[in-house]
Design a protein around this motif. Structure first.
Motif, PDB file in Angstrom:
ATOM      1  N   THR A 136      -6.376  14.105   6.096  1.00 60.01           N
ATOM      2  CA  THR A 136      -5.824  12.770   6.274  1.00 60.01           C
ATOM      3  C   THR A 136      -5.024  12.394   5.034  1.00 60.01           C
ATOM      4  O   THR A 136      -5.114  13.048   3.992  1.00 60.01           O
ATOM      5  CB  THR A 136      -6.938  11.739   6.479  1.00 60.01           C
ATOM      6  N   MET A 137      -4.269  11.294   5.107  1.00 54.85           N
ATOM      7  CA  MET A 137      -3.455  10.886   3.977  1.00 54.85           C
ATOM      8  C   MET A 137      -4.326  10.486   2.785  1.00 54.85           C
ATOM      9  O   MET A 137      -3.993  10.774   1.632  1.00 54.85           O
ATOM     10  CB  MET A 137      -2.522   9.727   4.371  1.00 54.85           C
ATOM     11  N   ALA A 138      -5.459   9.840   3.055  1.00 56.41           N
ATOM     12  CA  ALA A 138      -6.358   9.474   1.959  1.00 56.41           C
ATOM     13  C   ALA A 138      -6.863  10.725   1.246  1.00 56.41           C
ATOM     14  O   ALA A 138      -6.948  10.769   0.005  1.00 56.41           O
ATOM     15  CB  ALA A 138      -7.530   8.649   2.491  1.00 56.41           C
ATOM     16  N   LEU A 139      -7.178  11.753   2.024  1.00 59.75           N
ATOM     17  CA  LEU A 139      -7.657  12.989   1.432  1.00 59.75           C
ATOM     18  C   LEU A 139      -6.535  13.718   0.701  1.00 59.75           C
ATOM     19  O   LEU A 139      -6.775  14.332  -0.356  1.00 59.75           O
ATOM     20  CB  LEU A 139      -8.250  13.880   2.523  1.00 59.75           C
ATOM     21  N   GLN A 140      -5.316  13.623   1.227  1.00 61.55           N
ATOM     22  CA  GLN A 140      -4.189  14.235   0.523  1.00 61.55           C
ATOM     23  C   GLN A 140      -3.990  13.573  -0.840  1.00 61.55           C
ATOM     24  O   GLN A 140      -3.703  14.259  -1.839  1.00 61.55           O
ATOM     25  CB  GLN A 140      -2.896  14.106   1.347  1.00 61.55           C
ATOM     26  N   ALA A 141      -4.150  12.264  -0.910  1.00 59.92           N
ATOM     27  CA  ALA A 141      -4.023  11.580  -2.192  1.00 59.92           C
ATOM     28  C   ALA A 141      -5.111  12.023  -3.160  1.00 59.92           C
ATOM     29  O   ALA A 141      -4.866  12.256  -4.354  1.00 59.92           O
ATOM     30  CB  ALA A 141      -4.079  10.069  -1.985  1.00 59.92           C
ATOM     31  N   LEU A 200       0.837  -1.197   0.000  1.00 59.75           N
ATOM     32  CA  LEU A 200       0.000   0.000   0.000  1.00 59.75           C
ATOM     33  C   LEU A 200       0.877   1.255   0.000  1.00 59.75           C
ATOM     34  O   LEU A 200       1.965   1.264   0.581  1.00 59.75           O
ATOM     35  CB  LEU A 200      -0.904   0.018   1.233  1.00 59.75           C
ATOM     36  N   LEU A 201       0.396   2.285  -0.637  1.00 54.67           N
ATOM     37  CA  LEU A 201       1.104   3.550  -0.617  1.00 54.67           C
ATOM     38  C   LEU A 201       1.135   4.155   0.777  1.00 54.67           C
ATOM     39  O   LEU A 201       2.095   4.838   1.143  1.00 54.67           O
ATOM     40  CB  LEU A 201       0.439   4.547  -1.585  1.00 54.67           C
ATOM     41  N   PHE A 202       0.089   3.890   1.538  1.00 53.32           N
ATOM     42  CA  PHE A 202       0.003   4.413   2.904  1.00 53.32           C
ATOM     43  C   PHE A 202      -1.011   3.585   3.670  1.00 53.32           C
ATOM     44  O   PHE A 202      -1.859   2.916   3.080  1.00 53.32           O
ATOM     45  CB  PHE A 202      -0.402   5.894   2.913  1.00 53.32           C
ATOM     46  N   SER A 203      -0.913   3.643   4.967  1.00 55.53           N
ATOM     47  CA  SER A 203      -1.896   3.003   5.844  1.00 55.53           C
ATOM     48  C   SER A 203      -2.165   3.940   7.006  1.00 55.53           C
ATOM     49  O   SER A 203      -1.264   4.614   7.507  1.00 55.53           O
ATOM     50  CB  SER A 203      -1.374   1.659   6.365  1.00 55.53           C
ATOM     51  N   GLY A 204      -3.426   4.019   7.410  1.00 53.91           N
ATOM     52  CA  GLY A 204      -3.799   4.946   8.461  1.00 53.91           C
ATOM     53  C   GLY A 204      -3.995   6.352   7.910  1.00 53.91           C
ATOM     54  O   GLY A 204      -3.825   6.617   6.717  1.00 53.91           O
ATOM     55  N   SER A 205      -4.350   7.244   8.796  1.00 53.85           N
ATOM     56  CA  SER A 205      -4.684   8.607   8.372  1.00 53.85           C
ATOM     57  C   SER A 205      -3.507   9.558   8.474  1.00 53.85           C
ATOM     58  O   SER A 205      -3.536  10.631   7.863  1.00 53.85           O
ATOM     59  CB  SER A 205      -5.839   9.146   9.225  1.00 53.85           C
ATOM     60  N   ASP A 206      -2.469   9.182   9.227  1.00 48.01           N
ATOM     61  CA  ASP A 206      -1.321  10.075   9.383  1.00 48.01           C
ATOM     62  C   ASP A 206      -0.475  10.088   8.118  1.00 48.01           C
ATOM     63  O   ASP A 206      -0.454   9.129   7.344  1.00 48.01           O
ATOM     64  CB  ASP A 206      -0.468   9.645  10.571  1.00 48.01           C
ATOM     65  N   TRP A 207       0.243  11.194   7.936  1.00 54.33           N
ATOM     66  CA  TRP A 207       1.104  11.300   6.766  1.00 54.33           C
ATOM     67  C   TRP A 207       2.360  12.072   7.133  1.00 54.33           C
ATOM     68  O   TRP A 207       2.406  12.798   8.118  1.00 54.33           O
ATOM     69  CB  TRP A 207       0.378  11.999   5.604  1.00 54.33           C
ATOM     70  N   ASP A 208       3.397  11.887   6.336  1.00 57.69           N
ATOM     71  CA  ASP A 208       4.600  12.704   6.417  1.00 57.69           C
ATOM     72  C   ASP A 208       5.006  13.067   4.995  1.00 57.69           C
ATOM     73  O   ASP A 208       4.379  12.629   4.029  1.00 57.69           O
ATOM     74  CB  ASP A 208       5.733  11.980   7.168  1.00 57.69           C
ATOM     75  N   PHE A 209       6.047  13.855   4.867  1.00 56.99           N
ATOM     76  CA  PHE A 209       6.413  14.346   3.536  1.00 56.99           C
ATOM     77  C   PHE A 209       6.917  13.228   2.632  1.00 56.99           C
ATOM     78  O   PHE A 209       6.731  13.281   1.413  1.00 56.99           O
ATOM     79  CB  PHE A 209       7.453  15.455   3.660  1.00 56.99           C
ATOM     80  N   ARG A 210       7.543  12.217   3.209  1.00 58.87           N
ATOM     81  CA  ARG A 210       8.005  11.098   2.397  1.00 58.87           C
ATOM     82  C   ARG A 210       6.818  10.342   1.817  1.00 58.87           C
ATOM     83  O   ARG A 210       6.800   9.993   0.632  1.00 58.87           O
ATOM     84  CB  ARG A 210       8.871  10.161   3.246  1.00 58.87           C
ATOM     85  N   GLU A 219      -9.105  -0.655   1.514  1.00 57.58           N
ATOM     86  CA  GLU A 219     -10.547  -0.429   1.474  1.00 57.58           C
ATOM     87  C   GLU A 219     -10.971   0.740   2.357  1.00 57.58           C
ATOM     88  O   GLU A 219     -11.864   1.517   1.997  1.00 57.58           O
ATOM     89  CB  GLU A 219     -11.284  -1.701   1.907  1.00 57.58           C
ATOM     90  N   GLY A 220     -10.339   0.868   3.509  1.00 58.53           N
ATOM     91  CA  GLY A 220     -10.688   1.966   4.397  1.00 58.53           C
ATOM     92  C   GLY A 220     -10.399   3.306   3.760  1.00 58.53           C
ATOM     93  O   GLY A 220     -11.214   4.241   3.823  1.00 58.53           O
ATOM     94  N   ALA A 221      -9.229   3.439   3.131  1.00 57.22           N
ATOM     95  CA  ALA A 221      -8.881   4.680   2.454  1.00 57.22           C
ATOM     96  C   ALA A 221      -9.844   4.949   1.301  1.00 57.22           C
ATOM     97  O   ALA A 221     -10.267   6.086   1.073  1.00 57.22           O
ATOM     98  CB  ALA A 221      -7.441   4.618   1.943  1.00 57.22           C
ATOM     99  N   MET A 222     -10.207   3.887   0.588  1.00 58.14           N
ATOM    100  CA  MET A 222     -11.098   4.068  -0.559  1.00 58.14           C
ATOM    101  C   MET A 222     -12.486   4.517  -0.106  1.00 58.14           C
ATOM    102  O   MET A 222     -13.121   5.353  -0.767  1.00 58.14           O
ATOM    103  CB  MET A 222     -11.203   2.774  -1.366  1.00 58.14           C
ATOM    104  N   LEU A 223     -12.963   3.990   0.996  1.00 57.72           N
ATOM    105  CA  LEU A 223     -14.262   4.415   1.522  1.00 57.72           C
ATOM    106  C   LEU A 223     -14.230   5.901   1.899  1.00 57.72           C
ATOM    107  O   LEU A 223     -15.188   6.647   1.635  1.00 57.72           O
ATOM    108  CB  LEU A 223     -14.652   3.563   2.731  1.00 57.72           C
ATOM    109  N   GLU A 224     -13.124   6.331   2.522  1.00 56.40           N
ATOM    110  CA  GLU A 224     -13.011   7.744   2.873  1.00 56.40           C
ATOM    111  C   GLU A 224     -12.957   8.611   1.617  1.00 56.40           C
ATOM    112  O   GLU A 224     -13.585   9.676   1.553  1.00 56.40           O
ATOM    113  CB  GLU A 224     -11.753   7.969   3.711  1.00 56.40           C
TER     114      GLU A 224
END
Length: 512
Positions: free
Chosen positions: A107-112, A7-17, A306-311
């Protein structure tokens, strides 16, 4: 490109990397699958306070100071704090590089999601649509705004805040009438522009003669020379002129060089935003189609969970929500919803057309290349022409569009066009016409002025469909024009079809 889990990311937290990894992946898929062509991207993370500040200064990273921006900031902040309005998840600027503001609270999903929407969808549209290519200079706008901000600040130091604000107030009031609509203004590179501005301002300040401000009109208020006929005046001044700010900047006898430059700054900024007012449905539709397509591709390839996609789908649904006409939240047609539906409908017509589609769209129905069809549409149309060309009977039925005839003298509405062969054409034409800013904006032009006589500036308003200007706004605008012109200003309203004179209003009637 992905983490160990795939996955590109997991969870809602994000960093610049993580943000950088997501952008690189989304950009690669956008180039591969949608054939997008974009400017380089500069992403900046900002807080809610900074987003409110960006709202107040029309979304630009560099902007001069004016009281109206502070007023707008306080209004937006009040709505936001009381829960009456949310903030945009992103802002994107038509510049090279393309600057994208992302909210740090996302969140990271929203940033994407907003990265795909703004950094790729809007970015591609800015770079490729013909209106933006002809009317804006993405490579020079940031340097010009930097010059404008510094210049107006220096004017405030030299001449005082109040005199500068008076000029800005009047120029801002005329921004809608301060653009060229039918011919392209000259475009300069940023380096040449800065050098030209510096040389021109230095020359004007050396050669400016304050006597021009006090030159009296001719005693009898008539022509000074017999050869100075109305036809010759109009030819020498290139009248009629639709761009009021341009005419005032070039021809006003009372303005000092610095005041002319302030008007020019406002005029350049108004021209920069001119294409955006004509392409809201297309621009937002393109960006929404791009983010929706790319997010689904990421999910199909196992790069988001799936969680990110739902958001993502929840936020996507909020963006394209279209309230019914009887819903208290209804404020017109949602450009995101209509734009996305039209993009997806073009995709359907290109790949799985019906017999009706083949009759209406013989050039694209069943061509199988929906990508190129969309790229061509995004590049070569504005809202009015796009709807007139691509709105299908299928979408008209889905949106339940019909036309109401609303004649001023009739006591009732009349349903003039419905879902039949003739009605589809009328509905499409009526909807397209509503997005033609040439039809919805007042047509006001400078038609005559005798610079060697009484210097009375005469404007003409062509009245369409009997819609006259609101009295209070008209009088306030005439006062602003007089402030920049220095002499009497009048406006004649004439019927656009018959040319019949309806009424006239002048500054001598309304006072200061």
């Amino acid at each position: 490109m992905a983490s160990r889990s795939g996955l590109l990311f997991s969870g809602s937290d994000w960093d610049f990397r993580t943000l950088s990894r997501a952008y690189e992946t989304i950009e690669a898929i956008a180039t591969e699958e949608l054939h997008l062509d974009t400017y380089p991207v500069q992403m900046e993370i900002i807080s809610s306070e900074q987003m409110l500040d960006a709202y107040s200064s029309v979304g630009m990273p560099l902007m001069y100071r004016h009281w109206s921006f502070g007023k707008h900031y306080l209004y937006q902040e009040l709505l936001y704090r009381k829960g009456g309005r949310g903030l945009a998840y992103e802002l994107v600027i038509n510049s090279n590089p393309c600057i994208v503001y992302l909210m740090e609270e996302n969140t990271m999903a929203l940033q994407a999601l907003v990265t795909a929407h703004a950094a790729l969808g809007h970015n591609h549209f800015f770079k490729n649509n013909y209106l933006f290519r002809q009317w804006t200079d993405a490579g020079a706008i940031l340097s010009y705004l930097d010059f404008a901000k510094g210049y107006i600040a220096r004017c405030e130091e030299r001449h005082g805040v109040d005199p500068v604000e008076e000029i800005l107030d009047a120029a801002h009031a005329l921004m809608e009438q301060g653009v060229f609509r039918y011919h392209r203004p000259p475009k300069l590179s940023s380096e040449k522009q800065r050098e030209g501005l510096r040389e021109r301002l230095e020359y004007e300040e050396r050669s400016y003669n304050d006597l021009w401000r006090t030159l009296p009109p001719s005693k009898d208020g008539t022509k000074v020379r017999e050869t100075d006929t109305m036809a010759e005046r109009k030819k020498s001044l290139k009248l009629p002129e639709e761009n009021l700010l341009y005419f005032l900047e070039k021809n006003s006898l009372i303005l000092e060089p610095w005041q002319r430059e302030v008007i020019r700054i406002v005029r350049v900024i108004a021209q920069y935003f001119y294409p955006q007012r004509q392409t809201q449905v297309m621009n937002e539709g393109c960006a929404t189609f791009v983010h929706y397509t790319l997010m689904n591709l990421l999910f199909d390839r196992g790069l988001i969970g799936e969680g990110a996609m739902l958001e993502i789908l929840r936020n996507h649904s909020n963006v394209i929500f279209q309230p019914g006409f009887d819903d208290p939240r209804f404020s017109g047609i949602n450009p995101y919803a209509l734009g996305l539906d039209m993009m997806q409908d073009i995709q359907r017509i290109s790949t799985a057309p019906t017999a009706e589609d083949r009759d209406w769209f013989p050039d694209i129905a069943g061509n199988g290349d929906w990508r190129q069809t969309l790229l061509d549409a995004w590049a070569n149309h504005r809202d009015e022409s796009f709807i007139r060309q691509y709105l299908s009977p299928t979408l008209i039925r889905k949106w339940r569009f019909f036309v109401l005839a609303d004649a001023a003298n009739d006591p009732h509405y009349e349903v003039a066009s419905i879902h039949n062969e003739r009605g589809y054409e009328s509905i499409r034409s009526a909807l397209a016409h509503s997005y033609d800013i040439g039809a919805s904006r007042p047509d006001i032009q400078v038609v005559d002025v005798d610079l060697l006589g009484d210097r009375h500036l005469r404007l003409q308003h062509k009245v369409k469909d009997g819609i006259v200007l609101e009295g209070g706004s008209r009088d306030a605008t005439l006062r602003h024009i007089r402030k920049l012109w220095g002499y009497e200003v009048s406006m004649v309203a004439v019927d656009a079809q018959t040319g019949a004179r309806l009424h006239e209003r002048s500054t001598s009637q309304i006072g200061e």
